[in-house]
Write an enzyme that holds these catalytic residues in place. Structure first.
Site, PDB file in Angstrom:
ATOM      1  N   HIS A  37       0.811  -1.229  -0.091  1.00  0.00           N
ATOM      2  CA  HIS A  37      -0.042  -0.222   0.078  1.00  0.00           C
ATOM      3  C   HIS A  37       0.871   1.226  -0.014  1.00  0.00           C
ATOM      4  CE1 HIS A  37      -2.690  -2.862   2.327  1.00  0.00           C
ATOM      5  NE2 HIS A  37      -3.403  -2.494   1.356  1.00  0.00           N
ATOM      6  N   GLN A  61     -18.272  -6.331  -1.409  1.00  0.00           N
ATOM      7  CA  GLN A  61     -17.564  -7.343  -2.184  1.00  0.00           C
ATOM      8  C   GLN A  61     -16.925  -8.526  -1.472  1.00  0.00           C
ATOM      9  OE1 GLN A  61     -14.144  -3.942  -2.234  1.00  0.00           O
ATOM     10  NE2 GLN A  61     -12.575  -5.811  -1.869  1.00  0.00           N
ATOM     11  N   GLY A 147      -2.603  -1.662  -7.308  1.00  0.00           N
ATOM     12  CA  GLY A 147      -1.576  -2.763  -7.335  1.00  0.00           C
ATOM     13  C   GLY A 147      -1.696  -4.047  -8.325  1.00  0.00           C
ATOM     14  N   GLN A 153      -8.477  -7.377 -10.569  1.00  0.00           N
ATOM     15  CA  GLN A 153      -9.131  -6.145 -10.076  1.00  0.00           C
ATOM     16  C   GLN A 153      -8.371  -4.852 -10.820  1.00  0.00           C
ATOM     17  OE1 GLN A 153      -9.817  -5.265  -5.827  1.00  0.00           O
ATOM     18  NE2 GLN A 153      -7.985  -3.817  -6.062  1.00  0.00           N
TER      19      GLN A 153
HETATM   20  P1  AMP Z   1      -6.208  -4.040  -0.413  1.00  0.00           P
HETATM   21  O1  AMP Z   1      -6.447  -2.916   0.995  1.00  0.00           O
HETATM   22  O2  AMP Z   1      -5.814  -5.147  -0.232  1.00  0.00           O
HETATM   23  O3  AMP Z   1      -7.658  -3.670  -0.976  1.00  0.00           O
HETATM   24  O4  AMP Z   1      -5.493  -3.226  -1.423  1.00  0.00           O
HETATM   25  C1  AMP Z   1      -5.244  -1.646  -1.714  1.00  0.00           C
HETATM   26  C2  AMP Z   1      -4.607  -1.516  -3.088  1.00  0.00           C
HETATM   27  O5  AMP Z   1      -3.291  -2.183  -2.411  1.00  0.00           O
HETATM   28  C3  AMP Z   1      -4.944  -2.284  -4.263  1.00  0.00           C
HETATM   29  O6  AMP Z   1      -4.880  -1.607  -5.273  1.00  0.00           O
HETATM   30  C4  AMP Z   1      -4.027  -3.531  -4.263  1.00  0.00           C
HETATM   31  O7  AMP Z   1      -3.917  -4.122  -5.438  1.00  0.00           O
HETATM   32  C5  AMP Z   1      -2.808  -2.715  -3.622  1.00  0.00           C
HETATM   33  N1  AMP Z   1      -1.978  -3.826  -3.009  1.00  0.00           N
HETATM   34  C6  AMP Z   1      -2.162  -4.662  -1.923  1.00  0.00           C
HETATM   35  N2  AMP Z   1      -1.107  -5.523  -1.798  1.00  0.00           N
HETATM   36  C7  AMP Z   1      -0.056  -5.259  -2.709  1.00  0.00           C
HETATM   37  C8  AMP Z   1       1.188  -5.532  -2.852  1.00  0.00           C
HETATM   38  N3  AMP Z   1       1.676  -6.659  -2.104  1.00  0.00           N
HETATM   39  N4  AMP Z   1       1.841  -4.975  -3.767  1.00  0.00           N
HETATM   40  C9  AMP Z   1       1.457  -3.886  -4.481  1.00  0.00           C
HETATM   41  N5  AMP Z   1       0.036  -3.413  -4.449  1.00  0.00           N
HETATM   42  C10 AMP Z   1      -0.616  -3.972  -3.216  1.00  0.00           C
END
Ligand code: AMP
Length: 284
Positions: A37, A61, A147, A153
């Site tokens: 993040h 979701q 990410g 997604q």
């Molecule tokens: P989340 O809080 O899991 O919904 O993720 C929020 C954002 O952070 C999304 O765009 C994810 O793809 C990105 N994200 C989560 N884990 C990673 C990671 N290990 N590397 C890069 N981006 C990430």
């Protein structure tokens, strides 16, 4: 840094910035932040005059029996981390702010959401597309950072933004991994010590497919079987799916022409982990 929990206030602030022609960067998250993040935030901070980070565990979701109730949350720690990166606003709405009782409108991206995680999590992408649309309308970003870790997604959001003529650019950022290769995820905290070790098989599988393709293997079944073999050796791991897909349409490939994306979901103990990577064909 300020914390905003009210949609109207967030929207008014964003509108003021827009009027002054100042760029807005946006990183939507569900919190329990990690380096993955934070990298998105650093990128946004570099590119834009204002950076907004949202923290919202979006109930729409999560399907029946999924981990909405137990999803890890730690707002105090998260807001400290966001402040350290230098974001200006944390948008932290309540569920009733975003979904009042008469809420009834959803955004559906129909094709790229069909397979992969869409097959095992039927309400997931509708929930994601809906909440991201709402957040875009409130934060009014010029650039939004997602990410590659959640590859389907990322493709879904890019498709939605293009199809609905949303006035912003979606920026995909590389997956951030632990030193040993495990993709960072808020859900990694669910793993036991043994599960954490076993979870490395996703990265090992990915690397072995990358190596086989670099060596000239083009047959999708053979590439996928190389990954399966590695994962099946770890008793706590159970494959949900492993697919070789076209990098932008996500259509399954029979054989690798130049570039593909290996995308997988694997249960380790009671945790469903996802990972993916670019697969490039080399010379035989
Ligand atoms: P989340 O809080 O899991 O919904 O993720 C929020 C954002 O952070 C999304 O765009 C994810 O793809 C990105 N994200 C989560 N884990 C990673 C990671 N290990 N590397 C890069 N981006 C990430």
């Amino acid at each position: 840094m300020i914390v905003i929990d009210e949609s109207g206030r967030m929207q008014r602030m964003a509108e003021q910035w827009r009027i002054k022609n100042e760029t807005i960067g946006f990183v939507p998250t569900m919190g329990y932040l990690h380096e993955g993040h934070l990298e998105l935030m650093r990128q946004g901070k570099k590119d834009c005059r204002h950076l907004v980070v949202s923290i919202f565990v979006n109930p729409k979701q999560f399907g029946e029996g999924e981990d909405f109730g137990t999803y890890p949350r730690d707002f105090d720690r998260d807001s400290r981390l966001v402040e350290e990166v230098g974001a200006e606003v944390v948008f932290y709405p309540t569920i009733s702010q975003l979904y009042p009782p008469d809420f009834q409108t959803y955004v559906e991206v129909t094709e790229v959401t069909k397979g992969l995680c869409g097959a095992s999590r039927p309400v997931f992408f509708r929930g994601v597309a809906t909440v991201v649309t709402k957040l875009f309308n409130l934060v009014k970003p010029h650039f939004a950072y997602f990410g590659e870790k959640d590859y389907q997604q990322l493709i879904t959001i890019k498709r939605m933004v293009a199809d609905l003529d949303m006035d912003l650019e979606v920026i995909g950022c590389p997956t951030v991994r632990e030193k040993d290769g495990l993709a960072m995820s808020s859900r990694n905290v669910y793993l036991s010590v043994e599960g954490r070790k076993a979870a490395l098989c996703l990265y090992r599988a990915l690397c072995s497919v990358q190596k086989a393709a670099a060596g000239g293997e083009t047959d999708a079944e053979k590439l996928i079987n190389a990954a399966r073999e590695i994962i099946n050796k770890e008793p706590p791991a159970r494959i949900d799916y492993i697919k070789l897909c076209h990098p932008s349409t996500l259509k399954e490939l029979d054989h690798l022409e130049q570039e593909g994306r290996l995308i997988m979901a694997v249960w380790v103990e009671n945790t469903r982990l996802i990972d993916n990577g670019r697969i490039l064909l080399g010379d035989r």
